[in-house]
Scaffold this motif. Structure first.
Motif, PDB file in Angstrom:
ATOM      1  N   PRO A  46       0.816  -1.215   0.000  1.00  0.00           N
ATOM      2  CA  PRO A  46       0.000   0.000   0.000  1.00  0.00           C
ATOM      3  C   PRO A  46       0.850   1.265   0.000  1.00  0.00           C
ATOM      4  O   PRO A  46       1.956   1.281   0.542  1.00  0.00           O
ATOM      5  N   GLU A  51      -5.067   5.067   0.389  1.00  0.00           N
ATOM      6  CA  GLU A  51      -5.504   3.672   0.237  1.00  0.00           C
ATOM      7  C   GLU A  51      -5.458   3.244  -1.228  1.00  0.00           C
ATOM      8  O   GLU A  51      -6.472   2.946  -1.847  1.00  0.00           O
ATOM      9  N   ILE A 117      -2.780  -4.107   0.994  1.00  0.00           N
ATOM     10  CA  ILE A 117      -3.998  -3.603   0.371  1.00  0.00           C
ATOM     11  C   ILE A 117      -4.416  -4.635  -0.682  1.00  0.00           C
ATOM     12  O   ILE A 117      -3.569  -5.315  -1.259  1.00  0.00           O
ATOM     13  N   HIS A 125      -7.564  -3.040   3.329  1.00  0.00           N
ATOM     14  CA  HIS A 125      -6.466  -2.117   3.593  1.00  0.00           C
ATOM     15  C   HIS A 125      -6.146  -2.294   5.068  1.00  0.00           C
ATOM     16  O   HIS A 125      -6.903  -1.853   5.922  1.00  0.00           O
TER      17      HIS A 125
END
Length: 179
Positions: A46, A51, A117, A125
């Protein structure tokens, strides 16, 4: 994938790319949720402040592990080769450095670091923060990966106790993945 769980465990989520197993007594509420085992298809690295997947980072266990070594605030306490359910890769134990303060707090929490993620079929996430210890198995599978996340929230279990006494290691040992 197939698996078995001992009495007192439940499947809290069963989607095409996400699965969550937890003990019935480990409540999943609040900011940090509870202790659990998550299984995810094709996770990505991530971005640290949004996000979204981090551009340019591959999805193999080796590529993701190399990225984790560069993440500010993330401490890798253990890194070993791993095999789960017929798949091979790397197991990493994480925690957040006591000194870490994020420049871009996640949900207002400054003592947290994003670690995985979803990457298509999986949707998630997840972060590691002060009250969490995490073991992440990154397993190479069909040109992507399967991630097995074991998260222990300190008010419920230490990671060592969750894997042993609470039975998470036995559950993971029952996993069988289709090659």
């Amino acid at each position: 994938m197939t698996y078995t769980v001992p009495e007192g465990w439940a499947n809290g989520e069963d989607l095409p790319g996400n699965m969550l197993l937890n003990r019935l007594g480990d409540l999943q509420g609040g900011v940090w949720g509870g202790s659990y085992i998550g299984v995810y298809q094709n996770v990505r690295a991530p971005e640290l402040c949004r996000e979204y997947p981090e551009p340019g980072i591959g999805t193999s266990s080796k590529e993701l592990t190399e990225w984790y070594r560069t993440v500010p605030g993330l401490e890798i306490l253990r890194e070993v080769p791993a095999s789960v359910g017929g798949l091979s890769g790397i197991a990493l134990d994480f925690r957040v450095s006591d000194e870490w303060r994020s420049a871009c707090p996640i949900g207002g929490v400054i003592h947290a670091v994003p670690v995985i993620i979803g990457g298509g079929v999986s949707y998630l996430h997840h972060v590691v923060g002060a009250p969490i210890e995490m073991r992440l198995f990154l397993l190479d599978w069909r040109g992507g990966n399967v991630a097995v996340e074991v998260t222990a929230v300190s008010e419920q279990h230490s990671l060592t106790d969750y894997l042993g006494e609470a039975g998470a290691e036995a559950v993971i040992g029952s996993f069988r993945f289709r090659p």
